[in-house]
Design a protein around this motif. Structure first.
Motif, short mmCIF file in Angstrom:
data_model
loop_
_atom_site.label_atom_id
_atom_site.label_comp_id
_atom_site.label_asym_id
_atom_site.label_seq_id
_atom_site.Cartn_x
_atom_site.Cartn_y
_atom_site.Cartn_z
N ASP A 127 52.83 57.91 27.87
CA ASP A 127 53.77 57.00 28.53
C ASP A 127 53.14 55.62 28.72
N ALA A 128 51.84 55.60 28.99
CA ALA A 128 51.10 54.34 29.04
C ALA A 128 50.41 54.15 27.70
N LYS A 129 50.55 52.98 27.12
CA LYS A 129 50.01 52.73 25.79
C LYS A 129 48.69 51.97 25.81
N CYS A 130 48.40 51.29 26.91
CA CYS A 130 47.20 50.45 26.98
C CYS A 130 46.59 50.61 28.37
N VAL A 131 45.32 50.98 28.41
CA VAL A 131 44.69 51.25 29.70
C VAL A 131 44.67 50.02 30.59
N VAL A 132 44.49 48.84 30.02
CA VAL A 132 44.40 47.63 30.82
C VAL A 132 45.77 47.14 31.22
N ARG A 133 46.66 47.01 30.25
CA ARG A 133 47.97 46.45 30.55
C ARG A 133 48.82 47.41 31.38
N ASP A 134 48.80 48.70 31.03
CA ASP A 134 49.71 49.65 31.66
C ASP A 134 49.08 50.37 32.84
N GLN A 135 47.97 51.04 32.64
CA GLN A 135 47.39 51.82 33.73
C GLN A 135 46.77 50.94 34.81
N VAL A 136 45.97 49.96 34.42
CA VAL A 136 45.42 49.05 35.42
C VAL A 136 46.55 48.26 36.07
N GLY A 137 47.55 47.89 35.28
CA GLY A 137 48.71 47.19 35.84
C GLY A 137 49.43 48.03 36.87
N ASP A 138 49.55 49.34 36.59
CA ASP A 138 50.21 50.22 37.54
C ASP A 138 49.46 50.30 38.86
N ILE A 139 48.16 50.49 38.82
CA ILE A 139 47.45 50.65 40.09
C ILE A 139 47.35 49.32 40.83
N LYS A 140 47.39 48.20 40.10
CA LYS A 140 47.44 46.91 40.80
C LYS A 140 48.80 46.75 41.51
N ASP A 141 49.87 47.16 40.84
CA ASP A 141 51.18 47.14 41.50
C ASP A 141 51.21 48.09 42.70
N ALA A 142 50.57 49.26 42.55
CA ALA A 142 50.50 50.20 43.66
C ALA A 142 49.71 49.61 44.82
N TRP A 143 48.62 48.90 44.52
CA TRP A 143 47.81 48.25 45.55
C TRP A 143 48.66 47.25 46.34
#
Length: 393
Positions: A127-143
């Motif tokens: 579901d996430a294609k890029c660790v930086v754009r998608d996963q890091v982006g997700d946890i920054k949004d969660a933060w």
């Protein structure tokens, strides 16, 4: 929902089913906002002020800002839970598995000591294609979503004495969660450097060009506070705790190849397939890219402000008998981070401890948990940057 000694709240910050936070609050006697001690409410002591009280502005960054706003009128009348700090936990799962409910048992140890605990869900591969754009982006949004919610739910307690009062905000991750949470912190540092670079370039556009090129096309899409002054980061990590993390992606790819799992592991596709992209997804090398891109050595005025203000105290813990991620991943990362100027970085290695054992120590008790208490409450001397912790069993 409510349990014995705690309350639970689900915070949804995106449209995907995994974009949510399980937030646990200790069930202390509710305290009104006016109940803050004088030293916490006066603002005279910078270390003791409410980290949720400033910069309530939100970005307009497209469709990533999905989390619902709490109703100010309703929540202003509610009594807040006094806490000693927040734990922002990012689970592991080889970038392709895991969810918050699997890690709920880490919460009781922190709840019993007065911490609010947020266990973060995020999109995993594919579901996430890029660790930086998608996963890091997700946890920054969660933060950021957690910040917006906690304004209405908690209030810091104490007078700055760590034995009794406010400790701080703690970002903690295990395995691949340790990797992506450290990348998030490095990107926060990069955003601050971009801010100071833009202010020092007399609005000539040079800093904008540098920001666009620093990450080679896999930059996070959640740089919400670029161009802000340091005061716009009152909600920032005070501590980072990495548990059994693979921090150098290229090195870990070689390790996975030695185990014969490199083609079935999600790490290769989500980190960009190539060695160049592996380096861009590695926290220490990413930080080096920021330091090289923006003018000045870390000890110079511009970058020093960003590093000293935003860099948390770092503790990296790894089991020596870890067969999933070798403990050398932590020793190499600690050495590289200290060489970048992150002096308050400590690495500890646990005997007779495997990959999952480290996180289990927080669920069932163990050496890793004891080390974290010593680190947060400064009950032992952490002047030694690196050490092996012998088993007390």
């Amino acid at each position: 929902s409510r349990g014995k000694g705690w309350r639970k709240k689900k915070i949804v910050y995106g449209r995907h089913p995994m974009q949510f936070i399980d937030l646990f609050l200790p069930s202390f006697e509710s305290t009104p906002v006016a109940g803050l001690s004088a030293s916490m409410s006066s603002g005279d002591n910078e270390n003791n002020k409410n980290p949720l009280s400033e910069n309530d502005n939100n970005d307009n960054n497209g469709n990533r800002n999905f989390h619902a706003k709490s109703n100010n009128n309703d929540n202003n009348n509610k009594r807040k839970t006094p806490v000693r700090g927040t734990i922002f936990f990012v689970h592991g799962g080889a970038w392709g598995a895991g969810c918050p409910w699997m890690y709920r048992l880490i919460a009781p140890a922190f709840l019993s000591r007065g911490f609010a605990v947020a266990i973060v869900g995020y999109r995993t591969y594919p579901d996430a294609k890029c660790v930086v754009r998608d996963q890091v982006g997700d946890i920054k949004d969660a933060w950021n979503a957690l910040r917006d919610e906690l304004k209405f739910l908690i209030t810091p307690i104490g007078d700055g004495d760590k034995e009794m009062g406010w400790v701080g905000n703690v970002v903690m991750g295990h395995s691949s969660g340790a990797h992506i949470s450290l990348v998030m912190i490095v990107d926060m540092i990069g955003e601050m450097m971009a801010s100071h670079s833009s202010q020092s370039n007399d609005n000539n556009g040079a800093a904008v060009e540098k920001r666009q090129g620093v990450n080679g096309g896999i930059d996070s899409t959640t740089n919400k506070d670029k161009g802000s002054k340091p005061a716009s980061y009152p909600w920032h990590p005070d501590y980072y705790i990495g548990l059994s993390g693979p921090y150098d992606i290229s090195h870990h790819y070689d390790y996975e190849a030695g185990r014969g799992v490199e083609q079935i592991s999600p790490m290769k596709p989500i980190c960009g397939f190539t060695r160049e992209n592996f380096d861009k997804a590695s926290p220490a090398k990413r930080l080096l890219a920021y330091l090289a891109q923006f003018p000045g050595h870390p000890t110079d005025d511009g970058n020093a402000v960003a590093l000293q203000y935003l860099v948390p105290k770092i503790l990296l813990i790894h089991g020596i008998e870890d067969g999933t991620v070798p403990f050398t991943a932590t020793s190499d990362a600690a050495r590289q981070l200290r060489s970048c100027g992150l002096e308050d970085c400590h690495d500890v290695y646990l005997e007779k401890t495997g990959h999952q054992d480290v996180v289990m120590h927080f669920m069932l008790g163990g050496m890793a948990q004891e080390l974290v208490w010593e680190f947060l409450f400064q009950t032992c001397d952490f002047q030694r940057k690196s050490r092996i912790q012998h088993s007390r069993l």
